[in-house]
Design a protein around this motif. Structure first.
Motif, mmCIF file in Angstrom:
data_model
loop_
_atom_site.group_PDB
_atom_site.id
_atom_site.type_symbol
_atom_site.label_atom_id
_atom_site.label_comp_id
_atom_site.label_asym_id
_atom_site.label_seq_id
_atom_site.Cartn_x
_atom_site.Cartn_y
_atom_site.Cartn_z
ATOM 1 N N TYR A 1 -11.582 -0.966 -13.894
ATOM 2 C CA TYR A 1 -10.526 0.051 -13.872
ATOM 3 C C TYR A 1 -10.893 1.172 -12.901
ATOM 4 O O TYR A 1 -10.089 1.572 -12.064
ATOM 5 N N TRP A 2 -12.108 1.676 -13.001
ATOM 6 C CA TRP A 2 -12.551 2.766 -12.152
ATOM 7 C C TRP A 2 -12.625 2.331 -10.679
ATOM 8 O O TRP A 2 -12.258 3.092 -9.788
ATOM 9 N N ARG A 3 -13.072 1.111 -10.436
ATOM 10 C CA ARG A 3 -13.155 0.586 -9.070
ATOM 11 C C ARG A 3 -11.767 0.536 -8.431
ATOM 12 O O ARG A 3 -11.573 0.939 -7.283
ATOM 13 N N GLU A 4 -10.792 0.072 -9.186
ATOM 14 C CA GLU A 4 -9.425 -0.007 -8.668
ATOM 15 C C GLU A 4 -8.823 1.391 -8.484
ATOM 16 O O GLU A 4 -8.113 1.639 -7.515
ATOM 17 N N ASN A 5 -9.146 2.299 -9.385
ATOM 18 C CA ASN A 5 -8.692 3.686 -9.267
ATOM 19 C C ASN A 5 -9.252 4.324 -7.994
ATOM 20 O O ASN A 5 -8.513 4.976 -7.249
ATOM 21 N N ILE A 6 -10.517 4.133 -7.721
ATOM 22 C CA ILE A 6 -11.141 4.677 -6.514
ATOM 23 C C ILE A 6 -10.524 4.057 -5.260
ATOM 24 O O ILE A 6 -10.325 4.749 -4.256
ATOM 25 N N LYS A 7 -10.188 2.782 -5.313
ATOM 26 C CA LYS A 7 -9.535 2.125 -4.179
ATOM 27 C C LYS A 7 -8.189 2.789 -3.896
ATOM 28 O O LYS A 7 -7.879 3.103 -2.747
ATOM 29 N N TYR A 8 -7.397 3.023 -4.939
ATOM 30 C CA TYR A 8 -6.111 3.688 -4.766
ATOM 31 C C TYR A 8 -6.288 5.091 -4.189
ATOM 32 O O TYR A 8 -5.583 5.489 -3.266
ATOM 33 N N SER B 1 -8.759 6.301 -2.439
ATOM 34 C CA SER B 1 -9.231 6.243 -1.048
ATOM 35 C C SER B 1 -8.094 5.960 -0.082
ATOM 36 O O SER B 1 -7.973 6.612 0.962
ATOM 37 N N ILE B 2 -7.262 5.011 -0.424
ATOM 38 C CA ILE B 2 -6.130 4.663 0.452
ATOM 39 C C ILE B 2 -5.151 5.822 0.559
ATOM 40 O O ILE B 2 -4.724 6.191 1.658
ATOM 41 N N LEU B 3 -4.799 6.421 -0.562
ATOM 42 C CA LEU B 3 -3.825 7.504 -0.552
ATOM 43 C C LEU B 3 -4.360 8.745 0.161
ATOM 44 O O LEU B 3 -3.624 9.414 0.908
ATOM 45 N N LEU B 4 -5.638 9.053 -0.025
ATOM 46 C CA LEU B 4 -6.225 10.191 0.682
ATOM 47 C C LEU B 4 -6.314 9.933 2.178
ATOM 48 O O LEU B 4 -6.127 10.845 2.989
ATOM 49 N N PHE B 5 -6.576 8.692 2.562
ATOM 50 C CA PHE B 5 -6.588 8.360 3.983
ATOM 51 C C PHE B 5 -5.206 8.540 4.595
ATOM 52 O O PHE B 5 -5.075 9.065 5.705
ATOM 53 N N VAL B 6 -4.169 8.116 3.880
ATOM 54 C CA VAL B 6 -2.801 8.288 4.381
ATOM 55 C C VAL B 6 -2.490 9.769 4.539
ATOM 56 O O VAL B 6 -1.945 10.202 5.565
ATOM 57 N N TRP B 7 -2.842 10.570 3.558
ATOM 58 C CA TRP B 7 -2.590 12.008 3.634
ATOM 59 C C TRP B 7 -3.357 12.629 4.804
ATOM 60 O O TRP B 7 -2.827 13.443 5.548
ATOM 61 N N PHE B 8 -4.613 12.232 4.980
ATOM 62 C CA PHE B 8 -5.417 12.731 6.093
ATOM 63 C C PHE B 8 -4.790 12.332 7.428
ATOM 64 O O PHE B 8 -4.691 13.150 8.346
#
Length: 86
Positions: A10-17, A19-26
């Motif tokens: 659960y935590w691994r998948e949460n971190i993946k989400y 990371s992707i969303l923060l990269f898009v925002w960046f």
């Protein structure tokens, strides 16, 4: 699946989400608002140069959309791992 393995997955998948969303925002805020500003300023949106718009408004709008997307993804993730009843 044991509780520990389930929590780690659960935590691994949460971190993946995250990371992707923060990269898009960046990419939108820094990339479109700063790095690609000169290229985007060739176009306009609502009477404003597009690079300026991304720097002032666009990144905020994208951030709000990403918040709702994260909420949707986390609700799905909670259901997938049984942390929410439905």
């Amino acid at each position: 699946m044991s509780k520990t393995n389930k929590a780690k997955a659960y935590w691994r998948e949460n971190i993946k989400y995250l990371s992707i969303l923060l990269f898009v925002w960046f990419a939108v805020s820094f990339g479109c608002g700063i790095l690609l500003k000169d290229f985007l300023n060739r176009y306009s949106l609502g009477g404003f140069k597009l690079g300026f718009w991304f720097a002032q408004q666009g990144s905020i709008y994208v951030f709000v959309v990403l918040i709702f997307l994260y909420m949707y993804l986390m609700n799905r993730l909670d259901k997938k791992y049984g942390y929410i009843d439905n």
